[in-house]
Design an enzyme around this catalytic site. Structure first.
Site, mmCIF file in Angstrom:
data_model
loop_
_atom_site.group_PDB
_atom_site.id
_atom_site.type_symbol
_atom_site.label_atom_id
_atom_site.label_comp_id
_atom_site.label_asym_id
_atom_site.label_seq_id
_atom_site.Cartn_x
_atom_site.Cartn_y
_atom_site.Cartn_z
ATOM 1 N N HIS A 73 -31.399 26.508 -74.260
ATOM 2 C CA HIS A 73 -31.719 28.065 -74.741
ATOM 3 C C HIS A 73 -33.322 28.289 -74.762
ATOM 4 O O HIS A 73 -33.803 27.260 -75.094
ATOM 5 C CB HIS A 73 -31.076 28.442 -76.175
ATOM 6 C CG HIS A 73 -31.073 29.737 -76.307
ATOM 7 N ND1 HIS A 73 -32.125 30.431 -76.762
ATOM 8 C CD2 HIS A 73 -30.070 30.798 -76.333
ATOM 9 C CE1 HIS A 73 -31.845 31.691 -77.064
ATOM 10 N NE2 HIS A 73 -30.537 31.973 -76.616
ATOM 11 N N ASP A 119 -22.638 30.830 -75.690
ATOM 12 C CA ASP A 119 -21.741 31.208 -74.317
ATOM 13 C C ASP A 119 -20.870 29.858 -74.101
ATOM 14 O O ASP A 119 -19.742 30.114 -73.394
ATOM 15 C CB ASP A 119 -22.305 31.422 -73.315
ATOM 16 C CG ASP A 119 -23.175 32.783 -73.209
ATOM 17 O OD1 ASP A 119 -22.353 33.695 -74.077
ATOM 18 O OD2 ASP A 119 -24.154 33.025 -73.030
HETATM 19 N N1 ACO Z 1 -28.062 22.002 -67.535
HETATM 20 C C1 ACO Z 1 -28.895 20.877 -67.069
HETATM 21 N N2 ACO Z 1 -30.325 21.029 -67.351
HETATM 22 C C2 ACO Z 1 -30.802 22.076 -67.982
HETATM 23 C C3 ACO Z 1 -30.283 23.188 -68.528
HETATM 24 C C4 ACO Z 1 -28.733 23.189 -68.189
HETATM 25 N N3 ACO Z 1 -27.963 24.052 -68.768
HETATM 26 N N4 ACO Z 1 -30.974 24.125 -68.937
HETATM 27 C C5 ACO Z 1 -32.074 23.487 -68.803
HETATM 28 N N5 ACO Z 1 -32.044 22.435 -68.256
HETATM 29 C C6 ACO Z 1 -33.175 21.438 -68.021
HETATM 30 C C7 ACO Z 1 -34.098 22.165 -66.814
HETATM 31 O O1 ACO Z 1 -33.902 21.784 -65.533
HETATM 32 C C8 ACO Z 1 -35.520 21.478 -67.324
HETATM 33 O O2 ACO Z 1 -35.763 20.319 -66.791
HETATM 34 P P1 ACO Z 1 -36.933 19.783 -66.270
HETATM 35 O O3 ACO Z 1 -37.753 19.560 -67.626
HETATM 36 O O4 ACO Z 1 -36.603 18.076 -66.017
HETATM 37 O O5 ACO Z 1 -37.601 20.507 -65.277
HETATM 38 C C9 ACO Z 1 -35.499 21.701 -68.873
HETATM 39 O O6 ACO Z 1 -34.245 21.549 -68.857
HETATM 40 C C10 ACO Z 1 -35.860 23.056 -69.283
HETATM 41 O O7 ACO Z 1 -35.299 24.276 -68.704
HETATM 42 P P2 ACO Z 1 -35.862 25.521 -68.388
HETATM 43 O O8 ACO Z 1 -34.834 26.360 -67.311
HETATM 44 O O9 ACO Z 1 -37.372 25.395 -68.177
HETATM 45 O O10 ACO Z 1 -35.621 26.335 -69.861
HETATM 46 P P3 ACO Z 1 -35.697 27.784 -70.007
HETATM 47 O O11 ACO Z 1 -36.136 28.103 -71.351
HETATM 48 O O12 ACO Z 1 -36.585 28.725 -68.854
HETATM 49 O O13 ACO Z 1 -34.150 28.334 -69.620
HETATM 50 C C11 ACO Z 1 -32.011 28.832 -70.042
HETATM 51 C C12 ACO Z 1 -33.228 28.437 -70.688
HETATM 52 C C13 ACO Z 1 -32.024 29.860 -68.862
HETATM 53 C C14 ACO Z 1 -31.056 29.370 -71.152
HETATM 54 C C15 ACO Z 1 -31.404 27.451 -69.557
HETATM 55 O O14 ACO Z 1 -31.217 26.389 -70.464
HETATM 56 C C16 ACO Z 1 -30.134 27.552 -68.679
HETATM 57 O O15 ACO Z 1 -30.049 27.765 -67.409
HETATM 58 N N6 ACO Z 1 -29.025 27.316 -69.307
HETATM 59 C C17 ACO Z 1 -27.711 27.520 -68.754
HETATM 60 C C18 ACO Z 1 -27.411 28.991 -68.584
HETATM 61 C C19 ACO Z 1 -26.905 29.482 -70.010
HETATM 62 O O16 ACO Z 1 -26.175 28.884 -70.590
HETATM 63 N N7 ACO Z 1 -27.425 30.761 -70.484
HETATM 64 C C20 ACO Z 1 -27.190 31.538 -71.702
HETATM 65 C C21 ACO Z 1 -28.291 31.644 -72.572
HETATM 66 S S1 ACO Z 1 -27.813 32.045 -74.157
HETATM 67 C C22 ACO Z 1 -27.819 33.816 -73.916
HETATM 68 O O17 ACO Z 1 -28.211 34.381 -72.946
HETATM 69 C C23 ACO Z 1 -26.657 34.528 -74.665
#
Ligand code: ACO
Length: 484
Positions: free
Chosen positions: A305, A362
């Site tokens: 998140h 979620d």
């Molecule tokens: N699975 C695996 N790796 C992940 C995940 C995941 N779900 N989420 C983040 N990471 C990793 C990224 O690859 C990144 O790794 P790195 O540092 O080696 O490059 C690191 O964790 C940081 O991730 P970002 O994508 O930069 O984090 P950001 O804050 O931009 O994104 C988000 C947050 C979009 C929620 C992301 O965690 C994600 O895509 N999660 C899955 C989708 C999801 O569950 N969305 C619902 C959010 S809650 C809502 O909207 C109600």
């Protein structure tokens, strides 16, 4: 032709004093509203990781400590003791309603639940199997042509608009499902409460009455409460951005629905079920998928998140609900076991721990909806029904804020510098970029700019927002220093 250097606005000045504001929970913000005017500089914050876009008195969330409160009330208490309609009122008007206020609000929602009969024809024009989110966003925008909004709605008119949207969103959602499965639409009923009404419109048919299950009703009500607001998330920011131009409120909420649709936001609950399904049908116990997520081949939907760096408090409530619902006779789901295994594996894995990736709301909400019989492609639609009061509360807050302005961010232009138009006959089709065309972003490490904190932090005096300290008070104590 000007060179890139010549196009720059004023050279950075030696230093600028910027106020630090304090919110009602003690969070600090550097107020940069005068930065460009005084220094010629803007800030770059891609994805708004560090940017507070507004002051808001609706929802407080602390991602480090896993806290979420609506109007000061902890989400855990609201989920356990309240109902969605009451929470919607709270978000909108700032206080829990009295018995009478709640009755009036419920009555208004009931009276507003029908959509204009002519709108039913729209549903027939969509292709069969159109995604209900596509239908929802279109239908919500078209409400504007059936329910005209005065340029400056009075308080009473505003109440009606709010009731229309909270209530009709649910009717449109159920109608879009009926369209999808090819059954006749079931009208809302004044005899049923909000969630029962929705379930009845979804699952009753002229040949079969839907039997309400109180546990399912409670689960859906809790789902809606947990989704009702989440401060400046992607869709709420879309609503504020669109609403800041004073666009028609139905179009504004439709913008929120569109932003919600994406799998990184409201679409994640649907994506979680796809992932669990994939894992289950491949015979994997979750371990292979975890490895794929770590190597970047897959993304563990429902994990991570932008603001929660610990357990999302909503996920904890959802997980408990899952246990309760899925332990009922005949309701167990092997996907829940896979989800638990995934969670356990991820929470003991260095990759997820070092990145603070915990289950978000979620991760479990899709399982609840599935257990309630909600079809897969309606998951995000239910999120939209839940989030509507939050969107409207933010729109209302903005509408009543005398200092609100149109939202218009700046950018750092990194395209080609000015160049002369090339005649069609002279274009080679090959893009030739000279070294001088490339705009480089140079770190400002050597720029003599200091951002100076004021002498004393500002204390909050209004529950709804942050108040800058008057300049004369800003120099009375010794708390000063350079940030840059
Ligand atoms: N699975 C695996 N790796 C992940 C995940 C995941 N779900 N989420 C983040 N990471 C990793 C990224 O690859 C990144 O790794 P790195 O540092 O080696 O490059 C690191 O964790 C940081 O991730 P970002 O994508 O930069 O984090 P950001 O804050 O931009 O994104 C988000 C947050 C979009 C929620 C992301 O965690 C994600 O895509 N999660 C899955 C989708 C999801 O569950 N969305 C619902 C959010 S809650 C809502 O909207 C109600």
């Amino acid at each position: 032709m000007t060179t890139p250097q010549e196009t720059h606005t004023p050279a950075p000045t030696a230093s600028v004093t910027l106020p630090v504001l304090t919110g009602s929970e003690g969070e600090k913000a550097l107020d940069i509203s005068r930065l460009r005017k005084e220094t010629g500089l803007v800030t770059l914050d891609e994805g708004y990781m560090n940017t507070a876009s507004c002051r808001s008195g609706i929802t407080y969330l602390d991602g480090e400590r896993g806290i979420l409160r609506y109007r000061g009330y902890p989400i855990e208490q609201l989920a356990a003791k309240s109902r969605f309609v009451e929470v919607a009122y709270l978000l909108m008007y700032g206080e829990l309603p009295t018995k009478r206020e709640l009755n009036d609000f419920s009555g208004l929602l009931n009276n507003s639940s029908l959509i204009h009969e002519d709108m039913r024809h729209f549903f027939t024009a969509f292709p069969n199997h159109a995604h209900p989110m596509a239908i929802l966003t279109t239908m919500v925008a078209s409400l504007s042509s059936f329910y005209p909004v005065p340029e400056k709605p009075t308080d009473e008119e505003e109440k009606q608009i709010i009731a229309n949207l909270v209530s009709q969103m649910r009717t449109i959602a159920a109608f879009s499902y009926k369209k999808f499965i090819g059954e006749p639409m079931i009208y809302p009923s004044y005899r049923l409460r909000f969630v029962e009404n929705f379930l009845n419109m979804m699952f009753s048919s002229p040949v079969q009455n839907y039997q309400q299950d109180p546990d399912i009703v409670k689960a859906i009500d809790t789902f809606l409460i947990l989704h009702a607001d989440h401060e400046q998330n992607c869709s709420t920011s879309a609503v504020r951005l669109a609403g800041s131009s004073e666009a028609n409120i139905y179009a504004v909420i439709s913008a929120g629905v569109s932003a919600l649709w994406g799998r990184l936001h409201g679409g994640a609950n649907q994506a979680v079920i796809s992932t669990l399904d994939e894992i289950l049908s491949s015979g994997d116990d979750g371990r292979r998928f975890i490895e794929d997520a770590k190597s970047g081949k897959a993304r563990l939907m429902g994990f991570g998140h932008r603001v929660y760096k610990t357990f999302d408090p909503r996920a904890k409530i959802m997980k408990e609900l899952c246990h309760k619902l899925l332990s009922k006779p005949g309701m167990s789901d092997p996907m829940f076991d896979i989800a638990m295994r995934l969670e356990e594996a991820a929470l003991s894995d260095e990759y997820f721990l070092s990145r603070n990736l915990y289950p978000n709301v979620d991760f479990y909400s899709g399982l609840i909806l599935k257990a309630a019989g909600i079809p897969f492609n309606m998951f995000t639609v239910l999120f939209a029904i839940g989030r509507t009061p939050g969107w409207l509360a933010h729109w209302r807050e903005m509408r009543h804020d005398a200092g609100a302005r149109i939202a218009r961010p700046r950018q750092i232009y990194v395209g080609p510098p000015e160049r002369a138009y090339t005649a069609l006959s002279e274009r080679s089709g090959t893009i030739v970029r000279r070294e001088s065309d490339t705009v480089r972003l140079v770190p400002l490490a050597d720029t003599p700019i200091g951002i100076v904190k004021p002498k004393r932090f500002v204390e909050t005096t209004r529950a709804a927002g942050m108040v800058p300290m008057p300049p004369e008070e800003a120099s009375t104590s010794g708390d000063s220093g350079h940030i840059a």
